[in-house]
Design a protein around this motif. Structure first.
Motif, mmCIF file in Angstrom:
data_model
loop_
_atom_site.group_PDB
_atom_site.id
_atom_site.type_symbol
_atom_site.label_atom_id
_atom_site.label_comp_id
_atom_site.label_asym_id
_atom_site.label_seq_id
_atom_site.Cartn_x
_atom_site.Cartn_y
_atom_site.Cartn_z
ATOM 1 N N THR A 124 -5.053 7.113 -14.941
ATOM 2 C CA THR A 124 -3.686 6.998 -14.431
ATOM 3 C C THR A 124 -3.312 5.529 -14.285
ATOM 4 O O THR A 124 -4.113 4.724 -13.808
ATOM 5 C CB THR A 124 -3.566 7.693 -13.063
ATOM 6 O OG1 THR A 124 -3.919 9.073 -13.191
ATOM 7 C CG2 THR A 124 -2.152 7.582 -12.509
ATOM 8 N N THR A 129 3.321 5.832 -12.918
ATOM 9 C CA THR A 129 3.483 7.111 -12.228
ATOM 10 C C THR A 129 2.142 7.530 -11.667
ATOM 11 O O THR A 129 1.103 7.029 -12.087
ATOM 12 C CB THR A 129 3.991 8.199 -13.202
ATOM 13 O OG1 THR A 129 4.020 9.470 -12.534
ATOM 14 C CG2 THR A 129 3.083 8.324 -14.420
ATOM 15 N N THR A 131 1.165 10.539 -12.102
ATOM 16 C CA THR A 131 0.718 11.563 -13.046
ATOM 17 C C THR A 131 -0.274 10.948 -14.020
ATOM 18 O O THR A 131 -0.030 9.856 -14.541
ATOM 19 C CB THR A 131 1.914 12.139 -13.822
ATOM 20 O OG1 THR A 131 2.826 12.741 -12.898
ATOM 21 C CG2 THR A 131 1.459 13.185 -14.838
ATOM 22 N N PRO A 174 -1.468 18.489 -16.959
ATOM 23 C CA PRO A 174 -0.117 18.562 -17.526
ATOM 24 C C PRO A 174 -0.140 18.477 -19.044
ATOM 25 O O PRO A 174 -0.970 17.764 -19.638
ATOM 26 C CB PRO A 174 0.582 17.345 -16.906
ATOM 27 C CG PRO A 174 -0.156 17.089 -15.627
ATOM 28 C CD PRO A 174 -1.582 17.431 -15.919
#
Length: 243
Positions: A124, A129, A131, A174
């Motif tokens: 990350t 972000t 995410t 994700p």
């Protein structure tokens, strides 16, 4: 954040990434003989290599991880299950551990199957972000395929572990998370992998033929398509164990 992918010999993919503003970087799965490439990249990015990580004890190529760590003054890291197995000191990694690399952090995912000690690294960039941006999947999940399950000598059991860890640990990420594997086509570490050196979780979930199978069919397919043993496998493993 900077990110580099190196196509090494034997269709092995190595990685170097980190935080340029904080002058720190991480090397992953370096091949013996490629140490200078990492040192040159570190100088070019004006960073210090803080961690050198092998995603598992490799059976297909001689690792340059320990040598690079020594040259760079970095920590050499393996999964903690290698304690007592390897004949050298290392920094143990545990599932769920977070490694801070300036404005980047790396979450360790223990993903046994290809080998009992296999890990994936979820990365990350905090400046963009919270995410995750990408995951380095080692030899657990390839573009278009999955890792061979026979190196520990328990093919069906390990193939089932790959299925479980891929579905529970990786496919729950994700869909936009980028996927960077440890090998590309031509490697002895898996059958049917693509020549494309990256993908995304979402693309693999939809188009990787292994991921369309239920557990029993996955185990049957993976154990039924095991490539020949890597050349000099016993000598390579002994070297990588420090024996």
């Amino acid at each position: 954040m900077f990110f580099r992918q190196l196509l090494a010999k034997d269709a092995t993919l190595s990685y170097f990434f980190g935080c340029g503003s904080c002058h720190v970087g991480v090397a992953v799965d370096p091949v013996l003989g490629d140490e200078q490439w990492f040192l040159d990249e570190a100088a070019r990015q004006d960073v210090k290599i803080s961690h050198v990580i092998d995603t598992h004890v490799h059976a297909d190529h001689f690792s340059g991880g320990r040598k690079l760590a020594e040259l760079a003054g970095a920590s050499y890291c393996l999964h903690a299950s290698n304690a007592g197995r390897v004949a050298y000191p290392f920094t143990p990694l545990k599932d769920g551990q977070r490694i801070d690399v300036g404005n980047v952090y790396v979450d360790v995912l223990h993903t046994p199957g290809h080998t009992p000690d296999s890990v994936c690294l979820l990365v990350t960039d905090k400046r963009r972000t919270e995410t995750p941006w990408f995951v380095l999947t080692g030899d657990t999940l390839f573009v278009g395929s999955a890792g061979r399950p026979d190196l520990a000598g328990r093919e069906a059991e390990m193939a089932g572990q790959i299925y479980d860890t891929v579905h529970e640990r990786l496919l729950s990420l994700p869909a936009e998370v980028e996927l960077y594997p440890g090998h590309t086509s031509g490697s002895a570490c898996g059958a049917g992998m693509s020549g494309k050196p990256m993908s995304t979780i979402g693309f693999e979930k939809r188009w990787n033929p292994m991921l369309a199978l239920d557990r029993a069919a996955f185990v049957a397919a993976l154990t039924g398509s095991i490539p020949p043993r890597p050349a000099e496998m016993d000598r390579v493993v002994a070297f990588n164990l420090g024996r």
